[in-house]
Write a protein that holds these residues in place. Structure first.
Motif, PDB file in Angstrom:
ATOM      1  N   GLY A 132       0.829  -1.204   0.000  1.00  0.00           N
ATOM      2  CA  GLY A 132       0.000   0.000   0.000  1.00  0.00           C
ATOM      3  C   GLY A 132       0.861   1.249   0.000  1.00  0.00           C
ATOM      4  N   ASP A 133       0.276   2.368   0.384  1.00  0.00           N
ATOM      5  CA  ASP A 133       0.971   3.652   0.343  1.00  0.00           C
ATOM      6  C   ASP A 133       2.228   3.670   1.217  1.00  0.00           C
ATOM      7  OD1 ASP A 133      -0.927   4.616  -1.400  1.00  0.00           O
ATOM      8  OD2 ASP A 133      -2.100   5.646   0.149  1.00  0.00           O
ATOM      9  N   LYS A 134       2.164   3.013   2.395  1.00  0.00           N
ATOM     10  CA  LYS A 134       3.336   2.993   3.276  1.00  0.00           C
ATOM     11  C   LYS A 134       4.496   2.247   2.638  1.00  0.00           C
ATOM     12  CE  LYS A 134       1.040   3.481   7.772  1.00  0.00           C
ATOM     13  NZ  LYS A 134       0.789   2.840   9.098  1.00  0.00           N
ATOM     14  N   ASP A 135       4.191   1.176   1.934  1.00  0.00           N
ATOM     15  CA  ASP A 135       5.238   0.409   1.258  1.00  0.00           C
ATOM     16  C   ASP A 135       5.842   1.217   0.115  1.00  0.00           C
ATOM     17  OD1 ASP A 135       5.064  -2.393   2.519  1.00  0.00           O
ATOM     18  OD2 ASP A 135       2.990  -1.946   2.019  1.00  0.00           O
ATOM     19  N   ILE A 136       4.998   1.910  -0.620  1.00  0.00           N
ATOM     20  CA  ILE A 136       5.496   2.739  -1.726  1.00  0.00           C
ATOM     21  C   ILE A 136       6.408   3.832  -1.177  1.00  0.00           C
ATOM     22  CG2 ILE A 136       4.829   4.388  -3.522  1.00  0.00           C
ATOM     23  CD1 ILE A 136       2.282   2.660  -3.917  1.00  0.00           C
ATOM     24  N   ALA A 137       6.005   4.460  -0.062  1.00  0.00           N
ATOM     25  CA  ALA A 137       6.834   5.494   0.562  1.00  0.00           C
ATOM     26  C   ALA A 137       8.162   4.906   1.039  1.00  0.00           C
ATOM     27  CB  ALA A 137       6.076   6.129   1.725  1.00  0.00           C
ATOM     28  N   ARG A 138       8.097   3.708   1.608  1.00  0.00           N
ATOM     29  CA  ARG A 138       9.326   3.026   2.060  1.00  0.00           C
ATOM     30  C   ARG A 138      10.268   2.783   0.892  1.00  0.00           C
ATOM     31  NH1 ARG A 138      10.459  -2.241   1.514  1.00  0.00           N
ATOM     32  NH2 ARG A 138       8.275  -2.854   1.174  1.00  0.00           N
ATOM     33  N   LEU A 139       9.733   2.308  -0.207  1.00  0.00           N
ATOM     34  CA  LEU A 139      10.558   2.002  -1.372  1.00  0.00           C
ATOM     35  C   LEU A 139      11.117   3.270  -2.002  1.00  0.00           C
ATOM     36  CD1 LEU A 139       8.248  -0.774  -2.794  1.00  0.00           C
ATOM     37  CD2 LEU A 139      10.591  -1.127  -1.992  1.00  0.00           C
ATOM     38  N   LEU A 140      10.343   4.336  -2.020  1.00  0.00           N
ATOM     39  CA  LEU A 140      10.820   5.608  -2.563  1.00  0.00           C
ATOM     40  C   LEU A 140      11.945   6.200  -1.710  1.00  0.00           C
ATOM     41  CD1 LEU A 140       7.466   7.257  -3.677  1.00  0.00           C
ATOM     42  CD2 LEU A 140       9.347   6.554  -5.172  1.00  0.00           C
ATOM     43  N   GLY A 141      12.015   5.769  -0.462  1.00  0.00           N
ATOM     44  CA  GLY A 141      13.075   6.244   0.425  1.00  0.00           C
ATOM     45  C   GLY A 141      14.280   5.320   0.501  1.00  0.00           C
ATOM     46  N   ASP A 142      14.251   4.230  -0.251  1.00  0.00           N
ATOM     47  CA  ASP A 142      15.320   3.223  -0.204  1.00  0.00           C
ATOM     48  C   ASP A 142      16.374   3.528  -1.266  1.00  0.00           C
ATOM     49  OD1 ASP A 142      16.927   0.951  -0.241  1.00  0.00           O
ATOM     50  OD2 ASP A 142      15.247  -0.410   0.123  1.00  0.00           O
ATOM     51  N   ALA A 143      17.519   4.025  -0.818  1.00  0.00           N
ATOM     52  CA  ALA A 143      18.595   4.389  -1.753  1.00  0.00           C
ATOM     53  C   ALA A 143      19.252   3.174  -2.396  1.00  0.00           C
ATOM     54  CB  ALA A 143      19.654   5.222  -1.023  1.00  0.00           C
ATOM     55  N   GLY A 144      18.936   1.990  -1.906  1.00  0.00           N
ATOM     56  CA  GLY A 144      19.549   0.780  -2.455  1.00  0.00           C
ATOM     57  C   GLY A 144      18.922   0.310  -3.753  1.00  0.00           C
ATOM     58  N   ILE A 145      17.765   0.895  -4.108  1.00  0.00           N
ATOM     59  CA  ILE A 145      17.080   0.494  -5.334  1.00  0.00           C
ATOM     60  C   ILE A 145      16.933   1.709  -6.262  1.00  0.00           C
ATOM     61  CG2 ILE A 145      15.817  -1.307  -4.090  1.00  0.00           C
ATOM     62  CD1 ILE A 145      13.282   0.491  -4.404  1.00  0.00           C
TER      63      ILE A 145
END
Length: 199
Positions: free
Chosen positions: A80-93
């Protein structure tokens, strides 16, 4: 020498000498892949590659696997939105909202294929090459096309089923990587070795 006349150390011209790329070429690229989950992961990663060099994705592959829960579609489809926000903040990807959201949709489309196709995702994909690799006869990797009629047809069908970031060029690169096309140049030792691995 191999049956194609390639010496032990000959590789495709695109490989270069980066150790990560060499290992990818020698151990993975062009090896026929039949595992549903592995094929899903590779298609997603090829989608993330759009506009970038594959080496960029290769260097981040472990981080992608961690960020996307091992590319388990059953988990990704619930993001959901929290996961998308988490992924957008992940510099490893690769932090690209469109590609992240497409991955969630692609997981849904994958599960739909797994539910509807009797031979699963693998059987569905391999049916586009009649179940066996298309073997290149080219001696030079530069002669390879950017897309083929098969990749155009598969791209069109994937999009119809809900997949995104799967244009004909991406799909062709994917098909080469997973051995649907054995596009090792004939002077490369892996050409014959990958041919021998086909079912």
């Amino acid at each position: 020498m191999s049956p194609t006349g390639a010496t032990k150390h000959e590789r495709c011209g695109w490989c270069g000498d980066d150790p990560l790329y060499v290992a990818y070429h020698d151990d993975e690229w062009g090896v026929p892949e039949y595992d549903d989950g592995a094929l899903f992961e590779k298609l997603v990663l090829d989608g993330f590659q759009a506009g970038l060099a594959w080496i960029t994705i290769l260097k981040k592959r472990d981080s992608f696997r961690a960020a996307f829960d091992g590319f388990k579609p059953e988990t990704i489809v619930r993001y959901g939105d929290k996961d998308i926000a988490r992924l957008l903040g992940d510099a490893g990807i690769v932090r690209h909202r469109g590609k992240i959201e497409a991955t969630i949709g692609n997981a849904r489309a994958y599960l739909d294929i797994m539910d509807k196709e009797p031979n699963g995702f693998s059987g569905y994909l391999w049916s586009f090459v009649d179940g066996k690799p298309v073997v290149s006869t080219s001696r030079n990797w530069k002669d390879m096309p950017a897309a083929t009629p098969m990749s155009m047809a598969l791209s069109k069908d994937l999009k119809k089923r809900g997949f995104k970031f799967c244009g004909p060029t991406i799909v062709y690169a994917f098909a080469q990587a997973v051995g649907m096309f054995n596009d090792h140049q004939t002077t490369c030792v892996r050409h014959a070795e990958c041919a021998a691995l086909a079912r």
